[in-house]
Write an enzyme that holds these catalytic residues in place. Structure first.
Site, PDB file in Angstrom:
ATOM      1  N   ALA A 192       0.836  -1.194   0.000  1.00  0.00           N
ATOM      2  CA  ALA A 192       0.000   0.000   0.000  1.00  0.00           C
ATOM      3  C   ALA A 192       0.867   1.239   0.000  1.00  0.00           C
ATOM      4  O   ALA A 192       1.900   1.290   0.696  1.00  0.00           O
ATOM      5  CB  ALA A 192      -0.897   0.008   1.233  1.00  0.00           C
ATOM      6  N   ASP A 193       0.492   2.244  -0.788  1.00  0.00           N
ATOM      7  CA  ASP A 193       1.077   3.551  -0.558  1.00  0.00           C
ATOM      8  C   ASP A 193       0.631   3.997   0.828  1.00  0.00           C
ATOM      9  O   ASP A 193      -0.437   3.602   1.317  1.00  0.00           O
ATOM     10  CB  ASP A 193       0.634   4.547  -1.629  1.00  0.00           C
ATOM     11  CG  ASP A 193       1.634   5.686  -1.795  1.00  0.00           C
ATOM     12  OD1 ASP A 193       2.486   5.871  -0.909  1.00  0.00           O
ATOM     13  OD2 ASP A 193       1.573   6.395  -2.809  1.00  0.00           O
ATOM     14  N   TYR A 194       1.442   4.825   1.456  1.00  0.00           N
ATOM     15  CA  TYR A 194       1.248   5.110   2.872  1.00  0.00           C
ATOM     16  C   TYR A 194      -0.179   5.560   3.189  1.00  0.00           C
ATOM     17  O   TYR A 194      -0.670   6.528   2.611  1.00  0.00           O
ATOM     18  CB  TYR A 194       2.235   6.173   3.317  1.00  0.00           C
ATOM     19  CG  TYR A 194       3.656   5.679   3.528  1.00  0.00           C
ATOM     20  CD1 TYR A 194       4.074   4.421   3.075  1.00  0.00           C
ATOM     21  CD2 TYR A 194       4.583   6.466   4.174  1.00  0.00           C
ATOM     22  CE1 TYR A 194       5.362   3.973   3.273  1.00  0.00           C
ATOM     23  CE2 TYR A 194       5.896   6.029   4.375  1.00  0.00           C
ATOM     24  CZ  TYR A 194       6.281   4.778   3.920  1.00  0.00           C
ATOM     25  OH  TYR A 194       7.558   4.341   4.118  1.00  0.00           O
ATOM     26  N   GLY A 224      -2.823   4.250   2.347  1.00  0.00           N
ATOM     27  CA  GLY A 224      -3.740   4.096   1.225  1.00  0.00           C
ATOM     28  C   GLY A 224      -4.917   3.195   1.512  1.00  0.00           C
ATOM     29  O   GLY A 224      -5.998   3.386   0.947  1.00  0.00           O
TER      30      GLY A 224
END
Length: 777
Positions: A298-300, A302
């Protein structure tokens, strides 16, 4: 491919198809399956999250202040831990001291948890390892300007070697977003507006990083850069062909050609579906079509954003279920959704535990590939760590020099010896002006005032003083981004007393509105920020030649400067050796060879624009607005001249490849490097096609008067596009090919007819995308 092991671990067992055969060791996947079968639900979830040790006030991720770490590190690792987040890159830490901390923490995970699995350590590494005292390389837009994948691969290997030495296993790079709108703040993290340049250069970085034993993470999959009006997190309404033929292409290349082992989802939604919850992309494209077997991270924050920002989940538990089902394996930077909320959802029966099992097997397989399942950390951590050695600085210098683009020149450059030079402008004597948003200097240090940069970074003024042998007169004139013009008079006085004026302007990279470019720093115009244009116009009034140097993270509308300045030099955040590279171009020590990886816009109103537009996407008689850029994609001047002649193309068929040969001659009086650019246009197709498309390129160094023939072998997959039925095909018909100094200049051209039936190009043929080049006398 099997990535090399980290230096902090033992060598991983080589993967094998099955352990059923007598005498063969289990594969990484089989080891992961067996280990997952022994785990409790709490132990499984612990492997799917990161832990971020951060302090109050530290903000280097979107909405970071809205999330609180639920527990301390000891409590968070009671059942094990998937990732340690940015151990070196969150604040200034002495590398050897931090390495001792990391080794001790890993030993505790091995010795004091039931299963003894170390954590995977990840860091940002977009412009080099984002850690205090580490080499800062040029920003990715400069990689694109160099058109030099081989050099970018060497840089990636150097970055990976530093990360390995520190016990880091995964790097959150490269960014493979294709530039679609220069108003977007994250343009400086991107490589080009051309997906082929993004794909070839980005794949080279992946090979370099992973060849050093660090897993690369492709981001941001997919569509992040195509948001409406260039707004961060903005909605994306890309059509099927834009997605397939432009935005997905670099990811496909880096996965199938480069063997990238990790992918990070994009924050955005496409046509109303957030990517983090889209199984068609994260499973259908990545795994079913391309055969990807690595991890999706996951992007932070996200996953939590599915609830907090997108509104497609009622709570964090539902958000976790959506992301897990779509194919997000690991939640970063922390476990806001994948720990307690997901555990509760599984125990209620709302989320099938088999989805957790699928993700944990992938996460453990990655650890097995890296050797972490066998690591003990009984060895001692490194004690003498030089993160900015001379060989890394040399690479940074070479890439900076190759990336500087000379946009215009009336003969004022190189600067003549003995002339009195004045240096003016807010970026003339500012270290941060040379660095991108994800450099440690701009990303982290602003939150730690008083801490030194940790690396030696000559500014443009200091480097030009060295080049000229004397200190130029200096006047800053204004700041990067405010309305204060009180310094104009002093700048005008200094300019009037000089023979030539070097005006150094551009950007300040930062986060979330604290800069003029960078993550969350979008713009609604493309004028130079603040009063910088007014400063340059005041300098021009003094009647002296003005050489404009733009240190920026995006292309600005510079048609006025191209018309009035003696010369214009573009440098996209060229890193710690960038001041010397720019000064070398100004003095003539460096013959500029960079080419524009993006078009130079004429105005913000013409955006979004790309040179890859169909006929009606450019200027026409049916609209009063002209979208023609001030300078085209691929443009760049030299202190010598080149001719490209005698383009010859062999007979070709849809089964490919197309073989083209062109003669390139240095017609000037000094050695120089040309970037040979082969473009094509499908004259008639079943769907509209771009008026120009880069099919291949090659950097070529030539001595004065020297000629070489460049052969470019273009695979059929480079000519493929998505037809009306959604198939990727190569169609028969006329193909116009040309070579020139940019996409807009047809110095030598031919037309060839592709013969044969319509050919469908399957995903397993994507490795044919890269054009091969050969040099002949």
């Amino acid at each position: 491919m099997t990535p090399p092991s980290s230096t902090t671990t033992t060598t991983p067992t080589a993967p094998t198809p099955t352990s059923a055969d007598a005498g063969t060791a289990p594969s990484s996947h089989e080891r992961a399956v067996a280990l997952a079968a022994r785990m409790t639900l709490s132990e499984k979830l612990a492997q799917l999250v990161g832990f971020w040790e951060k302090e109050d006030g530290e903000a280097v991720a979107p909405l970071q202040g809205d999330f609180e770490q639920a527990q301390g590190l000891d409590a968070a690792t009671a059942h094990g831990l998937g990732h340690l987040t940015r151990v070196y890159g969150t604040r200034p830490v002495e590398p050897a001291e931090r390495a001792r901390w990391l080794w001790e923490r890993q030993r505790r995970l091995v010795r004091e948890t039931r299963l003894g699995i170390p954590a995977l350590v990840h860091e940002e590494c977009l412009t080099g390892l984002a850690a205090w005292t580490a080499t800062t390389y040029p920003t990715p837009l400069a990689w694109g300007a160099s058109f030099d994948p081989d050099l970018v691969e060497r840089m990636g290997a150097a970055i990976g070697s530093s990360m390995r030495a520190l016990g880091v296993h995964q790097g959150l790079a490269p960014v493979l977003d294709v530039v679609r709108d220069p108003r977007w703040g994250r343009v400086d993290e991107c490589i080009s507006e051309d997906p082929y340049v993004v794909g070839t250069v980005g794949t080279a970085y992946v090979r370099g990083l992973q060849g050093a034993g660090v897993h690369a993470t492709l981001k941001h999959f997919v569509g992040y850069s195509a948001s409406r009006s260039g707004r961060n997190f903005g909605v994306v309404e890309a059509g099927r062909r834009e997605l397939e033929d432009v935005l997905l292409v670099p990811f496909e290349m880096a996965l199938l050609d480069g063997g990238a082992r990790s992918v990070m989802h994009a924050y955005v939604e496409i046509d109303g579906v957030p990517v983090a919850s889209d199984p068609e992309l994260l499973t259908g494209v990545l795994r079913d079509r391309w055969g990807f077997t690595g991890t999706v991270v996951a992007d932070y924050f996200g996953v939590a954003f599915l609830h907090l920002l997108h509104g497609v989940a009622a709570d964090l538990g539902e958000a976790a279920g959506l992301a897990l089902a779509a194919g997000v394996d690991v939640e970063l930077p922390t476990g806001d959704a994948y720990l307690r909320p997901l555990e509760a959802a599984v125990r209620r029966g709302d989320v099938d535990e088999r989805l957790v099992d699928r993700a944990v097997v992938r996460a453990l397989t990655q650890k097995a590939d890296l050797g972490l399942l066998d690591a003990t950390f009984d060895d001692e951590p490194p004690t003498a760590i030089d993160l900015d050695p001379n060989e890394h600085r040399s690479l940074a210098a070479q890439l900076a020099e190759e990336s500087v683009v000379l946009l215009s020149n009336d003969g004022s450059l190189p600067l003549a010896r003995g002339r009195r030079v004045a240096v003016v402008g807010p970026n003339a004597h500012r270290v941060a002006a040379l660095m991108g948003c994800y450099s440690f200097v701009n990303h982290v240090l602003p939150q730690h005032p008083g801490v030194p940069d940790g690396i030696r970074v000559p500014t443009v003024l200091e480097a030009l003083t060295t080049e000229l042998g004397a200190a130029p007169d200096l006047a800053l004139g204004c700041a990067v981004d405010d309305d204060d013009a009180s310094g104009f008079d002093e700048a005008a006085r200094v300019a009037a007393a000089a023979d030539v004026v070097v005006a150094v302007v551009g950007d300040h990279a930062a986060l979330f509105g604290r800069g003029t470019v960078g993550e969350g720093c979008d713009r609604d115009d493309l004028e130079l920020p603040g009063v910088q244009r007014a400063l340059v116009e005041r300098l021009l009034e003094q009647g002296r030649p003005v050489v404009l140097v733009v240190l920026s993270g995006r292309p600005y509308a510079l048609d006025w400067a191209l018309a009035r300045c003696a010369a214009v030099v573009q440098a996209f955040f060229p890193g710690e050796e960038g001041g010397a590279a720019v000064a070398g171009v100004l003095s003539g020590r460096v013959n500029p060879s960079g080419r524009m990886p993006v078009s130079v816009p004429r105005s913000a109103g013409a955006q979004p624009y790309t040179y890859l537009h169909p006929p009606l996407g450019g200027p026409s008689d049916v609209s009063s607005l002209d979208t023609t850029p001030a300078l085209p994609f691929g443009h760049g001047l030299s202190y010598t001249t080149f001719s490209r002649t005698d383009l010859v193309v062999d007979a070709a068929a849809t089964s490919g490849p197309v073989v083209a040969r062109v003669r390139v001659t240095n017609t000037g009086e000094r050695a120089g490097t040309d970037v040979v650019q082969l473009y094509g246009r499908d004259v008639v197709a079943s769907v509209t096609r771009p008026v120009a498309q880069l099919l291949g390129y090659r950097r070529l160094h030539l001595e004065p008067g020297e000629s070489r023939t460049v052969e470019l072998v273009v695979p059929a997959a480079r000519l493929a596009f998505t037809d009306r039925r959604g198939r990727r095909v190569v169609e028969p018909g006329d193909l116009r090919l040309w070579v020139g100094p940019s996409c807009a200049d047809r110095e030598t051209e031919v037309t060839v007819t592709l013969t044969g039936p319509v050919r469908e190009v399957a995903a397993d043929r994507a490795t044919e995308r890269v054009t091969r080049t050969t040099l002949h006398p």
